[in-house]
Design a protein around this motif. Structure first.
Motif, PDB file in Angstrom:
ATOM      1  N   LEU A 114       0.827  -1.199   0.000  1.00 34.18           N
ATOM      2  CA  LEU A 114       0.000   0.000   0.000  1.00 34.18           C
ATOM      3  C   LEU A 114       0.864   1.253   0.000  1.00 34.18           C
ATOM      4  N   LEU A 115       1.921   1.251   0.826  1.00 32.79           N
ATOM      5  CA  LEU A 115       2.820   2.399   0.869  1.00 32.79           C
ATOM      6  C   LEU A 115       3.469   2.640  -0.488  1.00 32.79           C
ATOM      7  N   GLY A 116       3.849   1.550  -1.151  1.00 33.04           N
ATOM      8  CA  GLY A 116       4.477   1.675  -2.454  1.00 33.04           C
ATOM      9  C   GLY A 116       3.568   2.320  -3.484  1.00 33.04           C
ATOM     10  N   LYS A 117       2.268   2.060  -3.357  1.00 34.15           N
ATOM     11  CA  LYS A 117       1.303   2.644  -4.293  1.00 34.15           C
ATOM     12  C   LYS A 117       0.973   4.086  -3.931  1.00 34.15           C
ATOM     13  N   LEU A 118       0.880   4.365  -2.633  1.00 35.63           N
ATOM     14  CA  LEU A 118       0.544   5.722  -2.197  1.00 35.63           C
ATOM     15  C   LEU A 118       1.735   6.673  -2.285  1.00 35.63           C
ATOM     16  N   GLU A 119       2.922   6.140  -1.962  1.00 42.28           N
ATOM     17  CA  GLU A 119       4.134   6.968  -1.898  1.00 42.28           C
ATOM     18  C   GLU A 119       5.278   6.258  -2.628  1.00 42.28           C
ATOM     19  N   PRO A 120       5.327   6.346  -3.953  1.00 40.93           N
ATOM     20  CA  PRO A 120       6.353   5.620  -4.727  1.00 40.93           C
ATOM     21  C   PRO A 120       7.780   5.927  -4.296  1.00 40.93           C
ATOM     22  N   GLN A 121       8.025   7.115  -3.729  1.00 42.30           N
ATOM     23  CA  GLN A 121       9.380   7.490  -3.337  1.00 42.30           C
ATOM     24  C   GLN A 121       9.909   6.669  -2.173  1.00 42.30           C
ATOM     25  N   VAL A 122       9.032   5.924  -1.491  1.00 44.04           N
ATOM     26  CA  VAL A 122       9.478   5.105  -0.373  1.00 44.04           C
ATOM     27  C   VAL A 122       9.946   3.725  -0.835  1.00 44.04           C
ATOM     28  N   MET A 123       9.858   3.448  -2.132  1.00 41.12           N
ATOM     29  CA  MET A 123      10.165   2.119  -2.666  1.00 41.12           C
ATOM     30  C   MET A 123      11.588   1.635  -2.379  1.00 41.12           C
ATOM     31  N   PRO A 124      12.633   2.484  -2.382  1.00 40.40           N
ATOM     32  CA  PRO A 124      13.974   1.973  -2.043  1.00 40.40           C
ATOM     33  C   PRO A 124      14.027   1.318  -0.670  1.00 40.40           C
ATOM     34  N   ILE A 125      13.334   1.902   0.300  1.00 42.69           N
ATOM     35  CA  ILE A 125      13.286   1.294   1.639  1.00 42.69           C
ATOM     36  C   ILE A 125      12.458   0.023   1.603  1.00 42.69           C
ATOM     37  N   VAL A 126      11.331   0.072   0.905  1.00 48.11           N
ATOM     38  CA  VAL A 126      10.453  -1.091   0.786  1.00 48.11           C
ATOM     39  C   VAL A 126      11.210  -2.268   0.176  1.00 48.11           C
ATOM     40  N   ASN A 127      11.942  -2.019  -0.901  1.00 48.55           N
ATOM     41  CA  ASN A 127      12.669  -3.085  -1.587  1.00 48.55           C
ATOM     42  C   ASN A 127      13.791  -3.655  -0.727  1.00 48.55           C
ATOM     43  N   ALA A 128      14.380  -2.825   0.110  1.00 45.49           N
ATOM     44  CA  ALA A 128      15.470  -3.288   0.971  1.00 45.49           C
ATOM     45  C   ALA A 128      14.987  -4.304   1.997  1.00 45.49           C
ATOM     46  N   VAL A 129      13.782  -4.114   2.511  1.00 45.94           N
ATOM     47  CA  VAL A 129      13.257  -5.018   3.539  1.00 45.94           C
ATOM     48  C   VAL A 129      12.775  -6.324   2.930  1.00 45.94           C
ATOM     49  N   GLY A 130      12.143  -6.273   1.756  1.00 49.57           N
ATOM     50  CA  GLY A 130      11.682  -7.483   1.097  1.00 49.57           C
ATOM     51  C   GLY A 130      10.262  -7.863   1.487  1.00 49.57           C
ATOM     52  N   ASN A 131       9.819  -9.025   0.980  1.00 51.38           N
ATOM     53  CA  ASN A 131       8.439  -9.470   1.173  1.00 51.38           C
ATOM     54  C   ASN A 131       8.138  -9.900   2.606  1.00 51.38           C
ATOM     55  N   ARG A 132       9.136 -10.425   3.304  1.00 56.17           N
ATOM     56  CA  ARG A 132       8.909 -10.880   4.674  1.00 56.17           C
ATOM     57  C   ARG A 132       9.141  -9.738   5.658  1.00 56.17           C
ATOM     58  N   CYS A 133       8.325  -8.709   5.462  1.00 56.24           N
ATOM     59  CA  CYS A 133       8.430  -7.512   6.300  1.00 56.24           C
ATOM     60  C   CYS A 133       7.375  -7.597   7.391  1.00 56.24           C
ATOM     61  N   ASN A 134       7.795  -7.516   8.630  1.00 56.60           N
ATOM     62  CA  ASN A 134       6.851  -7.539   9.737  1.00 56.60           C
ATOM     63  C   ASN A 134       6.017  -6.265   9.762  1.00 56.60           C
ATOM     64  N   TYR A 135       4.804  -6.389  10.284  1.00 53.29           N
ATOM     65  CA  TYR A 135       3.895  -5.245  10.323  1.00 53.29           C
ATOM     66  C   TYR A 135       4.484  -4.075  11.100  1.00 53.29           C
ATOM     67  N   ALA A 136       5.131  -4.351  12.232  1.00 51.80           N
ATOM     68  CA  ALA A 136       5.720  -3.274  13.034  1.00 51.80           C
ATOM     69  C   ALA A 136       6.780  -2.516  12.241  1.00 51.80           C
ATOM     70  N   ILE A 137       7.537  -3.225  11.419  1.00 51.99           N
ATOM     71  CA  ILE A 137       8.564  -2.592  10.591  1.00 51.99           C
ATOM     72  C   ILE A 137       7.917  -1.698   9.540  1.00 51.99           C
ATOM     73  N   ALA A 138       6.899  -2.219   8.867  1.00 57.46           N
ATOM     74  CA  ALA A 138       6.200  -1.440   7.846  1.00 57.46           C
ATOM     75  C   ALA A 138       5.557  -0.199   8.448  1.00 57.46           C
ATOM     76  N   PHE A 139       4.978  -0.349   9.635  1.00 55.53           N
ATOM     77  CA  PHE A 139       4.357   0.778  10.326  1.00 55.53           C
ATOM     78  C   PHE A 139       5.401   1.839  10.640  1.00 55.53           C
ATOM     79  N   GLY A 140       6.563   1.412  11.131  1.00 50.69           N
ATOM     80  CA  GLY A 140       7.640   2.344  11.444  1.00 50.69           C
ATOM     81  C   GLY A 140       8.145   3.076  10.216  1.00 50.69           C
ATOM     82  N   ILE A 141       8.223   2.372   9.082  1.00 51.94           N
ATOM     83  CA  ILE A 141       8.647   3.005   7.830  1.00 51.94           C
ATOM     84  C   ILE A 141       7.658   4.103   7.441  1.00 51.94           C
ATOM     85  N   ALA A 142       6.364   3.811   7.580  1.00 49.08           N
ATOM     86  CA  ALA A 142       5.341   4.800   7.251  1.00 49.08           C
ATOM     87  C   ALA A 142       5.433   6.013   8.175  1.00 49.08           C
TER      88      ALA A 142
END
Length: 230
Positions: A114-142
């Protein structure tokens, strides 16, 4: 922790959106063991549910998740992707059952997408974490990306967790909607206290006592009928 939190209108609206039950991450489909506990009679009324949630806020795994969320926000804010990935792996290892780990990954993956679609500029961080990203991590990134006050973010994270489990309890026990709202209101002082304590935790103080949650989670897989995924 100062009880006064200053937020702009934009930051307030953003944290309300991030913590909203309407956020499409699938939190509503998990009971974190409550379905098992209601099935075996350990949680049978409003008082039982309140006791369980209070124990989790004082000693349980939600404290670890929230503490790691803070560290994810800190590392994402300074662009330390190596540390961010390390905390993600640490939290995955700290999950005591396959069910709890899978739910955290599923919700994290949904939020990251969802973050990747709403805020494409956050994709470098998103890609670094990968698919097995815990919810707490994703929340912190947001939280880091939207520059939300960490104290407000932590309160919202804990409140969202409590709200989701109370909603599950309303369906399972069952409870009335008014009882659920009363319970959420009653938990406010403890949520505030837990946030204050979590903000002061050092890395070597990260621990929890969640064997009850772990046992309930493991038993849920073989429960005869289920409303929730895990």
């Amino acid at each position: 922790m100062d009880n006064t939190i200053m937020l702009t209108d934009s930051h307030l609206l953003t944290i309300l959106q991030l913590a909203s039950p309407a956020l499409p991450v699938g939190a509503y489909s998990y009971s974190e063991g409550l379905e098992t506990l209601t099935e075996n009679g350990a949680i049978a009324n409003q008082a039982n549910l309140k006791h369980w949630l209070e124990a989790e806020l004082r000693y349980g795994a939600i404290r670890l998740e929230a503490a790691v969320m803070i560290r994810a926000e800190q590392t994402a804010k300074i662009g330390d992707l190596k540390a961010l990935c390390r905390w993600n792996l640490w939290l995955s290892a700290a999950r005591e059952t396959e069910e709890l780990r899978a739910s955290s990954w599923q919700m994290g993956r949904s939020l990251i997408q969802l973050l990747g679609k709403l805020e494409p500029q956050v994709m470098p961080i998103v890609n670094a974490v990968g698919n097995r990203c815990n919810y707490a991590i994703a929340f912190g990134i947001a939280v880091a990306h939207w520059q939300i006050n960490i104290q407000a973010a932590l309160l919202a994270y804990l409140h969202s967790w409590a709200s989701n489990l109370i909603t599950a309890g309303v369906k399972l026990i069952p409870l009335g909607q008014t009882a659920g709202q009363q319970l959420l209101l009653d938990l406010q002082p403890l949520i505030s206290l837990a946030a204050k304590e979590i903000l002061t935790l050092e890395d070597d103080q990260l621990s929890c006592c969640s064997w009850g949650l772990s046992l309930a989670s493991m038993q849920h897989e073989t429960q005869y009928t289920r409303l929730f995924r895990s």
